[in-house]
Design a protein around this motif. Structure first.
Motif, mmCIF file in Angstrom:
data_model
loop_
_atom_site.group_PDB
_atom_site.id
_atom_site.type_symbol
_atom_site.label_atom_id
_atom_site.label_comp_id
_atom_site.label_asym_id
_atom_site.label_seq_id
_atom_site.Cartn_x
_atom_site.Cartn_y
_atom_site.Cartn_z
ATOM 1 N N VAL A 2 0.858 -1.172 0.000
ATOM 2 C CA VAL A 2 0.000 0.000 0.000
ATOM 3 C C VAL A 2 0.900 1.229 0.000
ATOM 4 C CG1 VAL A 2 -0.230 -0.120 2.528
ATOM 5 C CG2 VAL A 2 -1.902 1.160 1.199
ATOM 6 N N LYS A 33 4.544 0.833 0.053
ATOM 7 C CA LYS A 33 5.118 0.012 1.132
ATOM 8 C C LYS A 33 4.792 -1.465 0.874
ATOM 9 C CE LYS A 33 4.154 -0.890 6.015
ATOM 10 N NZ LYS A 33 3.281 -0.503 7.114
ATOM 11 N N ILE A 43 4.018 -5.185 1.643
ATOM 12 C CA ILE A 43 3.493 -5.929 2.789
ATOM 13 C C ILE A 43 3.553 -7.431 2.525
ATOM 14 C CG2 ILE A 43 1.533 -6.276 4.334
ATOM 15 C CD1 ILE A 43 0.572 -3.443 3.563
ATOM 16 N N PRO A 81 1.570 -13.423 13.736
ATOM 17 C CA PRO A 81 1.450 -12.323 14.693
ATOM 18 C C PRO A 81 0.859 -11.085 14.030
ATOM 19 C CG PRO A 81 3.743 -12.621 14.029
ATOM 20 C CD PRO A 81 2.966 -13.729 13.399
ATOM 21 N N ASN A 82 0.536 -10.112 14.860
ATOM 22 C CA ASN A 82 0.009 -8.839 14.366
ATOM 23 C C ASN A 82 0.956 -8.211 13.364
ATOM 24 O OD1 ASN A 82 -2.486 -8.429 15.430
ATOM 25 N ND2 ASN A 82 -1.723 -7.569 17.351
ATOM 26 N N GLY A 83 0.399 -7.699 12.309
ATOM 27 C CA GLY A 83 1.222 -6.962 11.348
ATOM 28 C C GLY A 83 1.937 -7.844 10.355
ATOM 29 N N SER A 84 1.662 -9.141 10.365
ATOM 30 C CA SER A 84 2.393 -10.031 9.460
ATOM 31 C C SER A 84 1.826 -10.002 8.036
ATOM 32 C CB SER A 84 2.398 -11.459 10.009
ATOM 33 O OG SER A 84 1.075 -11.900 10.200
ATOM 34 N N GLY A 85 0.620 -9.425 7.884
ATOM 35 C CA GLY A 85 0.064 -9.292 6.534
ATOM 36 C C GLY A 85 -1.177 -10.137 6.291
ATOM 37 N N LYS A 86 -1.747 -10.700 7.350
ATOM 38 C CA LYS A 86 -2.907 -11.584 7.188
ATOM 39 C C LYS A 86 -4.102 -10.834 6.586
ATOM 40 C CE LYS A 86 -3.146 -12.588 11.608
ATOM 41 N NZ LYS A 86 -2.080 -11.705 12.149
ATOM 42 N N SER A 87 -4.405 -9.676 7.163
ATOM 43 C CA SER A 87 -5.560 -8.925 6.653
ATOM 44 C C SER A 87 -5.289 -8.378 5.258
ATOM 45 C CB SER A 87 -5.908 -7.763 7.587
ATOM 46 O OG SER A 87 -6.417 -8.275 8.793
ATOM 47 N N THR A 88 -4.036 -8.092 4.987
ATOM 48 C CA THR A 88 -3.703 -7.623 3.644
ATOM 49 C C THR A 88 -3.997 -8.723 2.627
ATOM 50 O OG1 THR A 88 -2.001 -6.213 4.585
ATOM 51 C CG2 THR A 88 -1.862 -6.651 2.218
ATOM 52 N N GLU A 108 -7.379 -0.178 -1.948
ATOM 53 C CA GLU A 108 -6.143 0.528 -1.578
ATOM 54 C C GLU A 108 -4.888 -0.334 -1.690
ATOM 55 O OE1 GLU A 108 -8.870 0.430 0.480
ATOM 56 O OE2 GLU A 108 -8.269 0.328 2.585
ATOM 57 N N PHE A 109 -5.047 -1.639 -1.817
ATOM 58 C CA PHE A 109 -3.861 -2.481 -1.966
ATOM 59 C C PHE A 109 -3.445 -2.591 -3.432
ATOM 60 C CE2 PHE A 109 -5.677 -4.563 1.981
ATOM 61 C CZ PHE A 109 -4.803 -3.919 2.843
ATOM 62 N N GLN A 114 -12.378 -8.355 9.476
ATOM 63 C CA GLN A 114 -11.846 -8.279 10.842
ATOM 64 C C GLN A 114 -12.532 -7.135 11.589
ATOM 65 O OE1 GLN A 114 -7.590 -7.710 11.134
ATOM 66 N NE2 GLN A 114 -7.616 -7.852 13.366
HETATM 67 N N1 LIG Z 1 -4.165 0.607 4.491
HETATM 68 C C1 LIG Z 1 -2.925 0.509 5.000
HETATM 69 N N2 LIG Z 1 -2.107 1.581 4.969
HETATM 70 C C2 LIG Z 1 -0.855 1.514 5.459
HETATM 71 N N3 LIG Z 1 -0.320 0.432 6.018
HETATM 72 C C3 LIG Z 1 -1.076 -0.683 6.088
HETATM 73 C C4 LIG Z 1 -2.421 -0.693 5.589
HETATM 74 N N4 LIG Z 1 -2.939 -1.914 5.800
HETATM 75 C C5 LIG Z 1 -1.964 -2.619 6.415
HETATM 76 N N5 LIG Z 1 -0.853 -1.898 6.586
HETATM 77 C C6 LIG Z 1 0.409 -2.325 7.210
HETATM 78 O O1 LIG Z 1 0.742 -3.574 6.673
HETATM 79 C C7 LIG Z 1 1.227 -4.450 7.669
HETATM 80 C C8 LIG Z 1 0.361 -5.684 7.695
HETATM 81 O O2 LIG Z 1 -0.926 -5.348 8.153
HETATM 82 P P1 LIG Z 1 -2.112 -6.401 8.223
HETATM 83 O O3 LIG Z 1 -2.231 -7.082 6.912
HETATM 84 O O4 LIG Z 1 -3.303 -5.697 8.718
HETATM 85 O O5 LIG Z 1 -1.571 -7.422 9.298
HETATM 86 P P2 LIG Z 1 -2.308 -8.512 10.189
HETATM 87 O O6 LIG Z 1 -3.707 -8.639 9.693
HETATM 88 O O7 LIG Z 1 -1.516 -9.731 10.019
HETATM 89 O O8 LIG Z 1 -2.260 -8.011 11.584
HETATM 90 C C9 LIG Z 1 1.200 -3.669 8.962
HETATM 91 O O9 LIG Z 1 2.494 -3.141 9.186
HETATM 92 C C10 LIG Z 1 0.226 -2.568 8.693
HETATM 93 O O10 LIG Z 1 0.535 -1.432 9.427
#
Ligand SMILES: Nc1ncnc2c1ncn2[C@@H]1O[C@H](COP(=O)(O)OP(=O)(O)O)[C@@H](O)[C@H]1O
Ligand SMILES: [Mg+2]
Lengths: 445, 253
Positions: B11, B14, B16, B35-42, B52-53, B85
């Protein structure tokens, strides 16, 4: 000769014809002199300019710079009028074409004793007795040039008078239709609503153009709400997208009167809605709501003034605007709390939804608070469609356009909910959807 | 069913996701842990088409189609369902109204007749029972003022009504108490069939006691660093992600 003076000369010539021509035969002297006074005020005041604080963002040059001819009576067929009226509401209906009462399109039906729903023109033919002291008492003729102009051409309109304690189940519908198609025509619609003590009823006031033409509607509505009366008023503006519409709605609320007025503005190139309410007796309650759509080439200006002149009165205002293209909107909400109007509770909110980067809204709350024990809140927000919500809806299978409309409708819904009449809501839901931009070009990136 | 190869996404420039390979067959349940921030939701968002991705490289085949070429709504109509989520609150849009509109979009797409209000309510009431959900929630604005648990149940209600072919549950278990967790799991298990696949994104192993996965993947720093059977989840629970981080460091060398 300047363009503006051409406009003034045009009005003056029409005025002289009205006062001295065949139309004037049999017009009571009181009416003639009422018009004469009003014309004098108009001539003195002139059209407002953007140098005046109240007109800073709204330039009426398109209205002031050309001569508009007085509208002529015209025939339209019943089906056309029928489509513009709200179906499934059984109440009385007064229809006006180009400002003139159209008896064949109107139906008053059986109304309870003490209720008058009729053409103001018929009433005026017999003098001012039936309408004094209400008529012109609220319009602010000495200060408001457009109201003065309307009154100078006072000829016809709607009279709704409900006697003490009478309750009407279905609202009275008043429809002003313009048939203009190319010729520059002006009409001066007039509505007088007299609610005697403890009466209760509704009025739906609609304006519509049959064709996509440039014309000018200059309307004045006065609502005199007696003690304990409950008046639910709606104004529906569906003028042509090239039309100019200037309107003043002035209400006076006596002790414990409850007046709600909701305006829905879906048309007009330049629209100015002045709404004023004087809370003149203890315990009165006034609610003003508005929903407006300002698209390409449109300017929608809502000016409200609520004058808390007595203690223990409440006022609520909720205005919402949907702006698209290069649409512009103005909201000016003035709240006056007089020295002895203690325990006033006034709330005001204006929210705008911008669907395009070029759209623009000017919002100004204006509080003049002289009493010390009052609650006054006001807020204004300007936002865009929520992209997260948009994605959520699409992720459930709704197309982009469908999702956008659903969100825009959701924004508008709480104002529409306040209209009070389900069939009117249904009609306006549909009209709103038709008016909403299919603007794929305006989708935020 | 779903074939992800070399997926890189980010995004605003950056990065991910840094090269995801994942294959989900029909009827399979895959768990993605990390863990948190690993990219699961992405990853979940990219699958659903969140605008936005940006996908920078790689491909996703879904039922033989190029998923990345499809609009979010077309993915949904083709049976991709993302349980968010963080379900979005939409004041002014009635929950039942949205659900009916969504169902009818899917039905239209499948060439089925749209449901009228009566048939729709019959269908929804049945699912409400399964999820032990309060019918009042139907007549409220979408997620507006819902508790965390109510929002998650509402997502599962939508899933149950829409009957997707590929369901992606993004931390649907977070914030649920054990009773709610059982109810939600029951809802998911009821939908399990040989044609339907599920991706369960979760932080904790707990949910996997109730929805037993065929494969467990560990996502770390935008890569799948380890895959295994359901026991992997237990191992993760016992040893923590740091155990894997070490392994990931080795992978990277
Ligand atoms: N819309 C966004 N804008 C900027 N950074 C993002 C966005 N979505 C996710 N990120 C960043 O991408 C990384 C992975 O996020 P995310 O996929 O939500 O992780 P998870 O679901 O595993 O906790 C994190 O560092 C998060 O801050
Ligand atoms: Mg996440």
């Amino acid at each position: 000769m300047t363009e503006a003076s051409a406009a003034y000369d045009g009005y003056q010539a029409d005025f002289e014809r009205l006062q001295g021509g065949a139309d004037a035969a049999g017009v009571p002297a009181a009416v003639i002199s009422l018009r004469q006074d009003a014309m004098a005020h108009f001539s003195r005041l002139g059209f407002p300019t953007t140098r005046l604080e109240d007109w800073r963002f709204t330039n009426v040059a398109p209205i002031a710079s050309r001569a508009y001819a007085l509208g002529n009576p015209a025939e339209i067929d019943g089906a056309q009028a029928g489509r513009l009226l709200v179906p499934d509401l059984p109440g009385p209906r007064l229809v006006f074409v180009n400002g003139r009462f159209a008896p064949s399109l109107s139906s008053v039906g059986a109304v309870p004793a003490g209720v008058e729903v009729r053409s103001l023109g018929d009433t005026l033919a017999a003098g001012l007795e039936g309408v004094a002291p209400h008529l012109v008492s609220l319009a602010g003729v000495p200060e408001q040039p457009f109201s003065a102009l309307n009154t100078a051409f006072l000829q016809d309109g709607a009279l709704i008078k409900v006697a003490e304690g009478v309750v009407l189940d279905a609202p009275v519908q008043v429809l002003f239709v313009s048939t203009a198609q190319g010729e520059a025509v002006v009409t001066h619609p007039r509505v007088l609503v007299i609610a005697e003590a403890n009466s209760q009823f509704g009025v739906i006031e609609s304006y519509a153009g049959l064709r996509d033409a440039e014309y000018f509607t200059n309307a004045v509505t006065e609502i005199d709400a007696g003690a304990g009366s409950v008046v639910t008023h709606a104004k529906v503006l569906r003028e042509s997208l090239q039309a100019y519409h200037v309107a003043s709605l002035q209400a006076r609320l006596d002790r414990s009167a409850v007046v709600t007025s909701t305006s829905v503005t879906l048309g007009g190139a330049l629209v100015r809605n002045d709404v004023g309410a004087v809370l003149n007796g203890e315990g009165a309650e006034c609610t003003l709501n508005g929903l407006y759509v300002a698209g390409r080439n449109q300017l929608i200006d809502n000016h409200t003034t609520i004058d808390h002149a007595s203690p223990h009165c409440d006022s609520h205002e909720l205005y919402k605007g949907i702006l698209d293209g290069d649409g512009r909107a103005v909201f000016n909400g003035k709240i006056i709390v007089r020295l002895d109007a203690q325990k006033t509770d006034a709330k005001q909110s204006n929210k705008a939804l911008l669907l395009s980067e070029r759209a623009q809204v000017n919002t100004k709350p204006q509080l003049e608070i002289l009493a010390d024990d009052v609650k006054c809140t006001h807020g204004a927000t300007v936002g865009q469609l929520d992209n997260d919500a948009l994605f959520y809806l699409r992720a459930r299978g709704l197309g982009l356009e469908h999702a956008r409309r659903m969100l825009i409708d959701a924004f508008a819904t709480d104002v529409l909910d306040r209209l009070g009449y389900a069939p009117l809501r249904t009609q306006l839901d549909r009209a709103l959807l038709e008016r909403l931009p299919a603007a794929a070009d305006e989708v935020p990136a | 069913m779903l074939e992800i190869t070399g997926l890189c996404a980010g995004v605003d420039g950056k990065e991910i996701l840094r090269g995801i390979d994942l294959s989900v067959g029909p009827g399979e349940v895959h768990a993605i842990m990390g863990p948190n921030g690993s990219g699961k939701s992405t990853l979940a968002g990219v699958l659903a088409g969140r605008p936005e991705f940006d996908v920078t490289s790689g491909a996703i085949q879904y039922q033989g189609q190029d998923l990345l070429e499809m609009e979010p709504e077309d993915r949904a109509r083709e049976g991709v369902f993302l349980a968010f989520q963080y379900p979005v609150e939409i004041p002014g849009v009635n929950n039942a109204y949205l659900l009916k509109a969504a169902l009818n979009e899917v039905r239209k797409h499948r060439g089925e007749q749209e449901l009228d209000a009566m048939d729709f309510m019959t269908l929804v009431k049945k699912q409400l029972g399964v999820l032990q959900m309060n019918a009042d929630l139907l007549n409220r604005p979408v997620n507006d003022g819902f508790s965390g648990g109510e929002k998650k149940r509402n997502e599962i209600l939508q899933m149950a009504v829409l009957e997707p072919k590929l369901a992606i549950l993004d931390e649907t278990d977070s914030g649920l108490d054990i009773d709610a967790l059982k109810i939600v799991s029951n809802g998911v298990n009821t939908l399990r069939s040989p044609e339907r696949s599920t991706i369960i994104v979760t932080h904790y192993q707990r949910l996997l006691n109730y929805i037993v996965p065929d494969v467990v993947h560990v996502l770390l720093g935008g890569r799948i660093v380890k895959s295994g059977g359901k026991d992997l989840a237990l191992e993760l629970e016992a040893k923590g992600y740091s155990w894997i981080s070490g392994a990931a460091a080795e992978v990277r060398v």
